[in-house]
Write a protein that holds these residues in place. Structure first.
Motif, PDB file in Angstrom:
ATOM      1  N   ASN A   7       0.847  -1.184   0.000  1.00 50.22           N
ATOM      2  CA  ASN A   7       0.000   0.000   0.000  1.00 50.22           C
ATOM      3  C   ASN A   7       0.890   1.244   0.000  1.00 50.22           C
ATOM      4  O   ASN A   7       1.530   1.552   0.995  1.00 50.22           O
ATOM      5  N   LEU A   8       0.916   1.941  -1.134  1.00 51.17           N
ATOM      6  CA  LEU A   8       1.685   3.176  -1.264  1.00 51.17           C
ATOM      7  C   LEU A   8       0.762   4.362  -1.538  1.00 51.17           C
ATOM      8  O   LEU A   8       1.179   5.355  -2.134  1.00 51.17           O
ATOM      9  N   SER A   9      -0.475   4.270  -1.103  1.00 53.81           N
ATOM     10  CA  SER A   9      -1.439   5.331  -1.387  1.00 53.81           C
ATOM     11  C   SER A   9      -1.024   6.648  -0.752  1.00 53.81           C
ATOM     12  O   SER A   9      -0.393   6.685   0.307  1.00 53.81           O
ATOM     13  N   SER A  10      -1.354   7.726  -1.455  1.00 51.47           N
ATOM     14  CA  SER A  10      -1.147   9.102  -0.970  1.00 51.47           C
ATOM     15  C   SER A  10       0.308   9.437  -0.673  1.00 51.47           C
ATOM     16  O   SER A  10       0.610  10.149   0.277  1.00 51.47           O
ATOM     17  N   ASN A  11       1.205   8.949  -1.492  1.00 52.80           N
ATOM     18  CA  ASN A  11       2.620   9.256  -1.313  1.00 52.80           C
ATOM     19  C   ASN A  11       3.176  10.191  -2.377  1.00 52.80           C
ATOM     20  O   ASN A  11       4.352  10.542  -2.339  1.00 52.80           O
ATOM     21  N   GLY A  19       0.428   9.366 -14.104  1.00 52.63           N
ATOM     22  CA  GLY A  19      -0.139   9.742 -15.389  1.00 52.63           C
ATOM     23  C   GLY A  19       0.254   8.764 -16.479  1.00 52.63           C
ATOM     24  O   GLY A  19       0.485   7.574 -16.228  1.00 52.63           O
ATOM     25  N   HIS A  20       0.374   9.272 -17.692  1.00 52.17           N
ATOM     26  CA  HIS A  20       0.615   8.444 -18.876  1.00 52.17           C
ATOM     27  C   HIS A  20       1.876   7.581 -18.754  1.00 52.17           C
ATOM     28  O   HIS A  20       1.827   6.370 -18.966  1.00 52.17           O
ATOM     29  N   GLN A  21       2.995   8.182 -18.425  1.00 49.76           N
ATOM     30  CA  GLN A  21       4.250   7.426 -18.338  1.00 49.76           C
ATOM     31  C   GLN A  21       4.206   6.369 -17.239  1.00 49.76           C
ATOM     32  O   GLN A  21       4.716   5.273 -17.396  1.00 49.76           O
ATOM     33  N   GLY A  22       3.576   6.700 -16.134  1.00 48.58           N
ATOM     34  CA  GLY A  22       3.450   5.737 -15.049  1.00 48.58           C
ATOM     35  C   GLY A  22       2.587   4.554 -15.429  1.00 48.58           C
ATOM     36  O   GLY A  22       2.894   3.408 -15.098  1.00 48.58           O
ATOM     37  N   VAL A  23       1.510   4.813 -16.152  1.00 51.09           N
ATOM     38  CA  VAL A  23       0.633   3.736 -16.613  1.00 51.09           C
ATOM     39  C   VAL A  23       1.387   2.836 -17.593  1.00 51.09           C
ATOM     40  O   VAL A  23       1.289   1.615 -17.521  1.00 51.09           O
ATOM     41  N   GLN A  24       2.145   3.439 -18.490  1.00 57.60           N
ATOM     42  CA  GLN A  24       2.933   2.651 -19.446  1.00 57.60           C
ATOM     43  C   GLN A  24       3.881   1.707 -18.710  1.00 57.60           C
ATOM     44  O   GLN A  24       4.029   0.541 -19.074  1.00 57.60           O
ATOM     45  N   ALA A  25       4.510   2.191 -17.670  1.00 58.02           N
ATOM     46  CA  ALA A  25       5.417   1.349 -16.883  1.00 58.02           C
ATOM     47  C   ALA A  25       4.645   0.272 -16.132  1.00 58.02           C
ATOM     48  O   ALA A  25       5.058  -0.891 -16.091  1.00 58.02           O
ATOM     49  N   LEU A  26       3.527   0.644 -15.549  1.00 60.03           N
ATOM     50  CA  LEU A  26       2.725  -0.304 -14.781  1.00 60.03           C
ATOM     51  C   LEU A  26       2.206  -1.443 -15.647  1.00 60.03           C
ATOM     52  O   LEU A  26       2.147  -2.592 -15.202  1.00 60.03           O
ATOM     53  N   VAL A  27       1.876  -1.161 -16.872  1.00 55.80           N
ATOM     54  CA  VAL A  27       1.389  -2.177 -17.798  1.00 55.80           C
ATOM     55  C   VAL A  27       2.426  -3.294 -17.969  1.00 55.80           C
ATOM     56  O   VAL A  27       2.078  -4.470 -18.021  1.00 55.80           O
ATOM     57  N   GLU A  28       3.694  -2.925 -18.019  1.00 57.82           N
ATOM     58  CA  GLU A  28       4.757  -3.927 -18.163  1.00 57.82           C
ATOM     59  C   GLU A  28       4.687  -4.963 -17.050  1.00 57.82           C
ATOM     60  O   GLU A  28       4.769  -6.158 -17.287  1.00 57.82           O
ATOM     61  N   VAL A  29       4.556  -4.494 -15.824  1.00 61.13           N
ATOM     62  CA  VAL A  29       4.570  -5.410 -14.689  1.00 61.13           C
ATOM     63  C   VAL A  29       3.245  -6.162 -14.556  1.00 61.13           C
ATOM     64  O   VAL A  29       3.227  -7.310 -14.136  1.00 61.13           O
ATOM     65  N   GLU A  89       0.348  -9.668  -4.685  1.00 64.10           N
ATOM     66  CA  GLU A  89      -1.002  -9.881  -5.214  1.00 64.10           C
ATOM     67  C   GLU A  89      -1.838  -8.613  -5.214  1.00 64.10           C
ATOM     68  O   GLU A  89      -2.717  -8.457  -6.043  1.00 64.10           O
ATOM     69  N   LYS A  90      -1.597  -7.704  -4.258  1.00 68.98           N
ATOM     70  CA  LYS A  90      -2.379  -6.472  -4.146  1.00 68.98           C
ATOM     71  C   LYS A  90      -1.442  -5.271  -4.125  1.00 68.98           C
ATOM     72  O   LYS A  90      -0.490  -5.233  -3.357  1.00 68.98           O
ATOM     73  N   LEU A  91      -1.757  -4.297  -4.984  1.00 71.49           N
ATOM     74  CA  LEU A  91      -0.962  -3.073  -5.066  1.00 71.49           C
ATOM     75  C   LEU A  91      -1.900  -1.872  -5.020  1.00 71.49           C
ATOM     76  O   LEU A  91      -2.790  -1.742  -5.851  1.00 71.49           O
ATOM     77  N   ASN A  92      -1.699  -1.008  -4.037  1.00 69.97           N
ATOM     78  CA  ASN A  92      -2.512   0.195  -3.902  1.00 69.97           C
ATOM     79  C   ASN A  92      -1.615   1.412  -4.133  1.00 69.97           C
ATOM     80  O   ASN A  92      -0.727   1.692  -3.332  1.00 69.97           O
ATOM     81  N   VAL A  93      -1.850   2.099  -5.245  1.00 68.51           N
ATOM     82  CA  VAL A  93      -1.095   3.312  -5.558  1.00 68.51           C
ATOM     83  C   VAL A  93      -2.050   4.480  -5.845  1.00 68.51           C
ATOM     84  O   VAL A  93      -1.765   5.346  -6.656  1.00 68.51           O
ATOM     85  N   GLN A  94      -3.167   4.495  -5.145  1.00 65.01           N
ATOM     86  CA  GLN A  94      -4.127   5.584  -5.341  1.00 65.01           C
ATOM     87  C   GLN A  94      -3.556   6.899  -4.818  1.00 65.01           C
ATOM     88  O   GLN A  94      -2.697   6.914  -3.950  1.00 65.01           O
ATOM     89  N   ARG A  95      -4.040   8.000  -5.397  1.00 64.04           N
ATOM     90  CA  ARG A  95      -3.632   9.360  -5.002  1.00 64.04           C
ATOM     91  C   ARG A  95      -2.107   9.538  -5.027  1.00 64.04           C
ATOM     92  O   ARG A  95      -1.490   9.946  -4.059  1.00 64.04           O
ATOM     93  N   ASN A  96      -1.510   9.237  -6.183  1.00 65.35           N
ATOM     94  CA  ASN A  96      -0.059   9.368  -6.323  1.00 65.35           C
ATOM     95  C   ASN A  96       0.372  10.164  -7.547  1.00 65.35           C
ATOM     96  O   ASN A  96       1.532  10.135  -7.920  1.00 65.35           O
ATOM     97  N   GLN A  97      -0.532  10.857  -8.184  1.00 61.45           N
ATOM     98  CA  GLN A  97      -0.228  11.679  -9.360  1.00 61.45           C
ATOM     99  C   GLN A  97       0.409  10.862 -10.488  1.00 61.45           C
ATOM    100  O   GLN A  97       1.328  11.303 -11.163  1.00 61.45           O
ATOM    101  N   PHE A 146      -5.362  -4.206  -8.009  1.00 65.24           N
ATOM    102  CA  PHE A 146      -4.616  -2.962  -7.888  1.00 65.24           C
ATOM    103  C   PHE A 146      -5.565  -1.784  -7.870  1.00 65.24           C
ATOM    104  O   PHE A 146      -6.639  -1.819  -8.458  1.00 65.24           O
ATOM    105  N   ASN A 147      -5.171  -0.740  -7.156  1.00 65.39           N
ATOM    106  CA  ASN A 147      -5.998   0.444  -6.988  1.00 65.39           C
ATOM    107  C   ASN A 147      -5.245   1.650  -7.532  1.00 65.39           C
ATOM    108  O   ASN A 147      -4.187   2.008  -7.030  1.00 65.39           O
ATOM    109  N   LEU A 148      -5.819   2.252  -8.582  1.00 70.07           N
ATOM    110  CA  LEU A 148      -5.241   3.446  -9.201  1.00 70.07           C
ATOM    111  C   LEU A 148      -6.170   4.651  -9.071  1.00 70.07           C
ATOM    112  O   LEU A 148      -6.019   5.623  -9.808  1.00 70.07           O
ATOM    113  N   ASN A 149      -7.111   4.602  -8.150  1.00 71.28           N
ATOM    114  CA  ASN A 149      -8.060   5.705  -7.983  1.00 71.28           C
ATOM    115  C   ASN A 149      -7.343   7.030  -7.769  1.00 71.28           C
ATOM    116  O   ASN A 149      -6.263   7.085  -7.162  1.00 71.28           O
TER     117      ASN A 149
END
Length: 86
Positions: free
Chosen positions: A12-16, A47-57, A37-45, A66-69
């Motif tokens: 859980n790395l939310s709000s960091n 964007g596009h480049q981060g999503v591209q990286a996340l897709v790889e993993v 199994e569970k990754l929480n990265v909500q409220r972390n700004q 996973f939570n990207l809210n």
């Protein structure tokens, strides 16, 4: 530590405010991790480049939940994520 960790199931790395650079660094560490199994990265700004990286993993990892809210994800990023999860 995350690369070689064999017991971590939830992170859980939310709000960091890690942003795209932070998620890219996290993805590098998670490429070898096969237990998360569970990754929480909500409220972390994230964007596009981060999503591209996340897709790889997401394509090669064991993450099932996973939570990207509340990030900077638009229609294009949502489509990219949807394609990766097929």
């Amino acid at each position: 530590a995350l690369k070689k960790n064999t017991t971590l199931k939830t992170l859980n790395l939310s709000s960091n405010q890690i942003g795209d650079q932070g998620i890219q660094a996290l993805v590098e560490a998670l490429k070898e991790n096969r237990t998360l199994e569970k990754l929480n990265v909500q409220r972390n700004q994230i964007g596009h480049q981060g999503v591209q990286a996340l897709v790889e993993v997401l394509k090669m990892n064991t993450i099932k939940n996973f939570n990207l809210n509340n990030n900077q994800i638009g229609d294009q990023e949502a489509q990219t994520l949807a394609e990766a999860l097929k």
